[in-house]
Design a protein around this motif. Structure first.
Motif, PDB file in Angstrom:
ATOM      1  N   ASP A 294       0.854  -1.196   0.000  1.00  0.00           N
ATOM      2  CA  ASP A 294       0.000   0.000   0.000  1.00  0.00           C
ATOM      3  C   ASP A 294       0.886   1.242   0.000  1.00  0.00           C
ATOM      4  O   ASP A 294       1.974   1.235   0.597  1.00  0.00           O
ATOM      5  CB  ASP A 294      -0.903   0.017   1.246  1.00  0.00           C
ATOM      6  CG  ASP A 294      -2.070  -0.954   1.118  1.00  0.00           C
ATOM      7  OD1 ASP A 294      -2.318  -1.431  -0.008  1.00  0.00           O
ATOM      8  OD2 ASP A 294      -2.703  -1.249   2.144  1.00  0.00           O
ATOM      9  N   PRO A 295       0.406   2.336  -0.625  1.00  0.00           N
ATOM     10  CA  PRO A 295       1.242   3.547  -0.682  1.00  0.00           C
ATOM     11  C   PRO A 295       1.612   4.025   0.724  1.00  0.00           C
ATOM     12  O   PRO A 295       0.760   4.022   1.624  1.00  0.00           O
ATOM     13  CB  PRO A 295       0.341   4.568  -1.386  1.00  0.00           C
ATOM     14  CG  PRO A 295      -0.768   3.796  -1.999  1.00  0.00           C
ATOM     15  CD  PRO A 295      -0.880   2.492  -1.283  1.00  0.00           C
ATOM     16  N   GLY A 296       2.877   4.436   0.886  1.00  0.00           N
ATOM     17  CA  GLY A 296       3.464   4.762   2.190  1.00  0.00           C
ATOM     18  C   GLY A 296       2.544   5.470   3.174  1.00  0.00           C
ATOM     19  O   GLY A 296       2.189   4.892   4.214  1.00  0.00           O
ATOM     20  N   PRO A 297       2.062   6.679   2.839  1.00  0.00           N
ATOM     21  CA  PRO A 297       1.299   7.429   3.842  1.00  0.00           C
ATOM     22  C   PRO A 297      -0.037   6.767   4.187  1.00  0.00           C
ATOM     23  O   PRO A 297      -0.624   7.076   5.209  1.00  0.00           O
ATOM     24  CB  PRO A 297       1.049   8.786   3.182  1.00  0.00           C
ATOM     25  CG  PRO A 297       1.901   8.826   1.963  1.00  0.00           C
ATOM     26  CD  PRO A 297       2.232   7.437   1.588  1.00  0.00           C
ATOM     27  N   GLU A 298      -0.509   5.870   3.308  1.00  0.00           N
ATOM     28  CA  GLU A 298      -1.816   5.230   3.559  1.00  0.00           C
ATOM     29  C   GLU A 298      -1.672   3.843   4.181  1.00  0.00           C
ATOM     30  O   GLU A 298      -2.664   3.135   4.369  1.00  0.00           O
ATOM     31  CB  GLU A 298      -2.589   5.107   2.236  1.00  0.00           C
ATOM     32  CG  GLU A 298      -2.981   6.450   1.673  1.00  0.00           C
ATOM     33  CD  GLU A 298      -3.445   6.361   0.230  1.00  0.00           C
ATOM     34  OE1 GLU A 298      -3.815   5.255  -0.213  1.00  0.00           O
ATOM     35  OE2 GLU A 298      -3.410   7.399  -0.449  1.00  0.00           O
TER      36      GLU A 298
END
Ligand SMILES: NC(=O)c1ccc[n+]([C@@H]2O[C@H](COP(=O)([O-])OP(=O)(O)OC[C@H]3O[C@@H](n4cnc5c(N)ncnc54)[C@H](O)[C@@H]3O)[C@@H](O)[C@H]2O)c1
Length: 379
Positions: A294-298
């Motif tokens: 999953d994308p880093g900030p999420e």
């Protein structure tokens, strides 16, 4: 529509699991439409008054106090064993010899020797056999297995299973068969540890070595007939183990009946190189998933509500978000059994799984005595 062929069921025992299985046999036809439809033909018990009342309440055509005569009746196709562990082997072996399919409650037996004899009997007779580890058949748990099999968690490192209850601590808890080793083989170990072990095997694979311990914290309970006298418990209240899996994963497994405040918390977490999964029976419609992709900030654990028609078994029930419960796990079990009988195949977990599970339980007990790592015996 072609009318499904009837399977005439004899159920031996009519307590807690008798209620759960009767409900499953009644629900499975209308909701899941298996190819074979069960007929609740005969229920067996030891006490005439009690079994007669149970037959009327649970919806069985007939009742009997003679399970041997019933399993030999030519009009019976399936024998369902929901009695304490000390009677599983003799009922299952008699049923197999009479050519009946057999569904047996967990754990399969009270010893490896009994489990071996049961497996040999069903194999020799060529009958369909199944073991009721119903928690495999929760949609969220099946989904967990699909996610692990898809490789999305990467290499599996950990299985962390804990089955936590507290009923032994209930005020005035009287002595019962679950505290008597002769009747039940072991305590929290075989009762709920066996469920956790089954999930470990289902999700991660075979266990090869184990280091474990068993503890009895509450050593005696008042006798039901005379509460001034105490009965001495001969089984464990709590079982804990470290395990090694054949695929290199490591695990911890715990079963306890003295975890104050925990009622039926059958939990697991699986950690892999690319993600993790977590589940708790007390929130059985939900599966927690973490994916490192999953994308880093999420990034973070998300909650999947496993009530979508795309999730295993769900399309037989309600629209998304209309939750299912404990009883559905048995209906799913019975559905897969009936489909297995239609095809002449034993669904898993079956008596082979039961024997493997029993070998791990035996190695756990051995490790508790030796205080060392013990190898799990192989067939
Ligand atoms: N799958 C699960 O989640 C789950 C949950 C609870 C129990 N179980 C298993 O189900 C089995 C039964 O447990 P339960 O909680 O229903 O017990 P229970 O005490 O509520 O009921 C046991 C029934 O078996 C009958 N019985 C006892 N000995 C018998 C004998 N020798 N011959 C014929 N009938 C006999 C009793 O009269 C009673 O009807 C056990 O193997 C237990 O481990 C499984």
């Amino acid at each position: 529509m072609k009318k499904p062929r009837e399977v005439r069921v004899a159920m031996i025992g009519h307590g807690f699991m008798g209620r759960a299985h009767s409900n499953a046999f009644r629900q499975v036809g209308p909701f899941m439409q298996p190819r074979l439809t069960p007929r609740l033909a005969v229920v067996c018990g030891r006490n005439e008054g009690a079994v007669k009342e149970a037959a009327a309440r649970l919806g069985w055509d007939e009742w009997s106090t003679d399970w041997r005569a019933v399993v030999n009746r030519p009009d019976i196709d399936l024998v369902d064993i929901v009695t304490p562990g000390d009677s599983h082997a003799r009922i299952a072996i008699a049923a197999a010899r009479a050519g009946k399919a057999v569904l047996c409650e967990k754990p399969l037996a009270n010893s490896v020797r009994e489990a071996e004899a049961m497996l040999a009997a069903v194999k020799k007779a060529g009958v369909v056999h199944m073991l009721c580890h119903n928690y495999r058949r929760i949609p969220a748990v099946m989904l967990a297995r699909q996610i692990i099999e898809s490789g999305r968690l990467g290499e599996i490192y950990h299985f962390r299973g804990a089955y936590l209850q507290d009923w032994v601590l209930a005020p005035g808890m009287v002595f019962r068969w679950r505290f008597d080793r002769k009747k039940t083989g072991s305590g929290a170990l075989g009762d709920i540890g066996s469920h956790s072990l089954d999930l470990a095997r289902f999700l991660v694979g075979e266990i090869t070595e184990i280091a474990g311990e068993l503890t009895t914290f509450v050593k005696e309970h008042p006798l039901p007939d005379d509460p001034r006298r105490m009965g001495r418990k001969t089984v464990d209240d709590a079982a804990a183990a470290l395990v090694r899996f054949a695929n290199g994963a490591r695990g911890t497994i715990e079963g306890t009946r003295v975890a104050s405040g925990r009622k039926n918390a059958n939990r697991f977490e699986v950690n892999g190189s690319l993600g993790s999964l977590a589940f708790d029976l007390e929130r059985l419609n939900e599966l927690q998933l973490f994916l490192a992709s999953d994308p880093g900030p999420e990034q973070g654990f998300r909650t999947i509500l496993a009530t979508d028609p795309a999730h295993p078994y769900v399309k037989s029930w309600w629209p998304p978000g209309h939750l299912i419960g404990y009883e559905h796990t048995f209906t799913h079990t019975v559905y897969d059994l009936l489909e297995g009988m239609a095809r002449g195949r034993s669904p898993r977990p079956n008596f082979e799984d039961g024997l493997r599970n029993q070998r791990v339980l035996a190695a756990w007990e051995k490790a508790a005595r030796s205080r060392r790592w013990e190898k799990v015996g192989r067939a």
